[in-house]
Design an enzyme around this catalytic site. Structure first.
Site, PDB file in Angstrom:
ATOM      1  CG  HIS A 263      -1.973  -1.006   1.229  1.00  0.00           C
ATOM      2  ND1 HIS A 263      -1.748  -2.295   1.629  1.00  0.00           N
ATOM      3  CD2 HIS A 263      -3.282  -0.939   0.880  1.00  0.00           C
ATOM      4  CE1 HIS A 263      -2.867  -2.986   1.536  1.00  0.00           C
ATOM      5  NE2 HIS A 263      -3.806  -2.198   1.079  1.00  0.00           N
ATOM      6  CG  ASP A 333      -3.896  -5.612  -3.866  1.00  0.00           C
ATOM      7  OD1 ASP A 333      -4.944  -5.014  -3.545  1.00  0.00           O
ATOM      8  OD2 ASP A 333      -3.120  -6.110  -3.027  1.00  0.00           O
TER       9      ASP A 333
END
Length: 413
Positions: A263, A333
Site C-alpha cells: 500500500h 490488487d
C-alpha cells in the site's frame, strides 16, 4: 489427488534449496491441474435481496468500450445511490462491471464510506444491481465485492450491526476444518443478505514472516504450513459455496514472506519469497475450488527482473496460467497503491497489467479519490487497443472470463 498434491508440494519446497534460477524449469515439470470449477451448490440462506440477474450477453452483443468497462472493479463514495449518482451512470452508461465497498473513506479520514447498517447496505446493493439490469445491453449481475476475511480485515463489522468474525490466524491455530467451514458459511450468509456476491478472501499467503506488517501482523494468514493453509482455505471456500457467494484467492504469487506493505510503496521479496508459496494456489486450483485469484504488487527479480507480479507476464501468464493451469478471472490488487503508483504512470500500469493477463483492474479510490476514473480508464484502454498497444483479443479473453464468473453467480440458485 492426495498423493498428487503432496508430490507437488514437496517438489516446490525442494526448489527452495535448488535456487531461484531453477524456478522456470522446475515449474515446467509440474503436472498441469484441471482449472474446471466444480458446480456451486444451491444456497441455503434464503432469498437474496438483490434482483434475479439477467444472463450476460455474448461478445458479439457488447461494444469494445463496454467490454473494457466490465474489466473494472471500482470504489465509490456514498451510502445510497439516486438517479443522479455517478456510480449509477458508470454502471448504466459505461458498462462498469463491478464495485468494491469500504466502511471508511481513507482520503478524507471519514468513518463513513459505503456501509452504515445491514438495511442500508441491502438497499444500496439492490439499487446498484437494478442499474446493471437496465443497462443496454443488460450486464447483470454487477460484481459487488468486499474484503471480508474475518478478524481485523472485515468491512462489515459489529460497529455497523453485522456479526463479529474470527481471523484466519485463529481458525488456522484451532485446526478444526468444520469450524472453518462454519465460519466461511457465516461470513457468506452475512454477505449474501447484504447483496454482496464476491468476497475478496480467503488469504492463502503463507505466514513465513510473522512480523510482516500487512499479512502476519494482522492475523490474515491461516499459518506457515502450505498444507494447513490449503485445507483451511478449502473449508472456508466450501462454506461460501454452501451459501452461494464467490471467493477470491490472494495474494498471488505470495505476500506472506515480505517485510513491507505494498500500500505504501515498492516491496521487493527477491530475497525472502520461497517457491513453496505457490503451493496453496496450485492445490486449490487442482481441487476446483478457485473462483478468482487476486495478484500481489510484490517485486521478485527471480520471477521477473523488470515488473511486480501484477504487471508481470512471466508471473501471471507464465506461472499462474500456463504452469498452474488457471484460466479463470485474475483480479489486480488496487492499481492506486504505492507499489504501483510510485514506480509507474497510471496508463503504463494499466497497459502492463492487461498484457500480463489481468482480467479485472481494481481501482479502490482509497489512496486518492479520482472522479471520472471509470470513463478515463475506458478511454485509455480503448485508445491502446485502437493504436495496437493492446491486442483486442486480450480484451475479449478477459471479457470471456468475467462473463463466465458472472454466469456462475447468476446461476448460484
Amino acid at each position: 489427488m492426495r498423493d498428487h498434491r503432496l508430490t507437488r508440494r514437496a517438489f516446490l519446497a525442494g526448489m527452495v534449496a535448488a535456487g531461484a534460477t531453477l524456478l522456470t524449469a522446475c515449474l515446467n515439470a509440474l503436472p498441469t491441474p484441471s482449472a474446471t470449477p466444480r458446480p456451486i451448490p444451491s444456497g441455503s440462506a434464503g432469498a437474496s435481496l438483490a434482483p434475479q440477474p439477467t444472463p450476460t450477453p455474448t461478445p458479439a452483443e457488447i461494444s469494445l468500450r463496454a467490454k473494457i468497462g466490465q474489466m473494472l472493479l471500482v470504489g465509490f463514495r456514498g451510502t445510497d445511490a439516486d438517479s443522479a449518482s455517478a456510480v449509477l451512470a458508470d454502471i448504466r452508461d459505461r458498462g462498469l462491471g463491478g464495485v468494491v465497498l469500504f466502511s471508511v473513506d481513507q482520503p478524507t479520514g471519514s468513518a463513513v464510506r459505503n456501509i452504515v447498517s445491514p438495511e442500508q447496505l441491502a438497499t444500496l446493493t439492490t439499487t446498484l444491481q437494478d442499474a446493471a439490469g437496465t443497462s443496454a445491453p443488460p450486464l447483470a449481475p454487477l460484481l459487488i465485492a468486499v474484503d471480508q476475511e474475518g478478524g481485523q480485515v472485515a468491512r462489515l463489522g459489529p460497529d455497523h450491526g453485522f456479526p463479529p468474525t474470527v481471523s484466519a490466524a485463529e481458525l488456522g491455530a484451532k485446526g478444526n476444518l468444520r469450524a472453518t467451514q462454519r465460519a466461511g458459511r457465516d461470513i457468506a450468509r452475512t454477505l449474501r443478505r447484504a447483496g454482496i456476491n464476491l468476497n475478496l478472501a480467503p488469504v492463502v499467503d503463507l505466514n513465513l514472516n510473522p512480523t510482516n506488517p500487512i499479512i502476519g501482523a494482522l492475523d490474515r494468514s491461516f499459518g506457515a504450513d502450505p498444507e494447513l493453509v490449503h485445507l483451511q482455505a478449502a473449508a472456508f471456500i466450501r462454506g461460501h459455496r454452501d451459501i452461494g457467494v464467490q471467493t477470491t484467492l490472494k495474494h498471488f504469487p505470495g505476500h506472506g514472506s515480505s517485510v513491507g506493505d505494498t500500500h505504501l510503496g515498492v516491496v521487493d521479496v527477491s530475497d525472502t519469497w520461497q517457491p513453496v508459496e505457490l503451493a496453496p494456489f496450485g492445490d486449490l486450483i487442482a481441487d476446483g475450488l478457485a473462483e478468482a485469484i487476486l495478484t500481489a504488487h510484490v517485486f521478485n527479480a527471480n520471477l521477473d527482473p523488470e515488473h511486480p507480479a501484477t504487471l508481470s507476464a512471466p508471473t501471471i501468464d507464465g506461472i499462474l496460467r500456463r504452469q498452474l493451469g488457471w484460466d479463470g478471472v485474475v483480479i489486480s490488487d488496487d492499481m492506486q497503491m504505492g507499489a504501483i503508483r510510485d514506480a509507474y504512470g497510471y496508463a503504463d500500469a494499466v497497459r502492463l497489467a492487461i498484457l500480463a493477463g489481468v482480467d479485472i483492474l481494481t481501482i479502490a479510490n482509497q489512496q486518492a479519490f479520482e472522479e471520472g476514473i471509470v470513463e478515463h480508464t475506458i478511454d485509455l484502454v480503448e485508445g491502446m487497443v485502437t493504436d495496437g498497444r493492446i491486442p483486442e483479443r486480450r480484451i475479449n479473453e478477459s471479457w470471456r472470463r468475467v462473463r463466465d464468473l458472472k454466469l456462475a453467480i447468476a446461476t448460484r440458485d
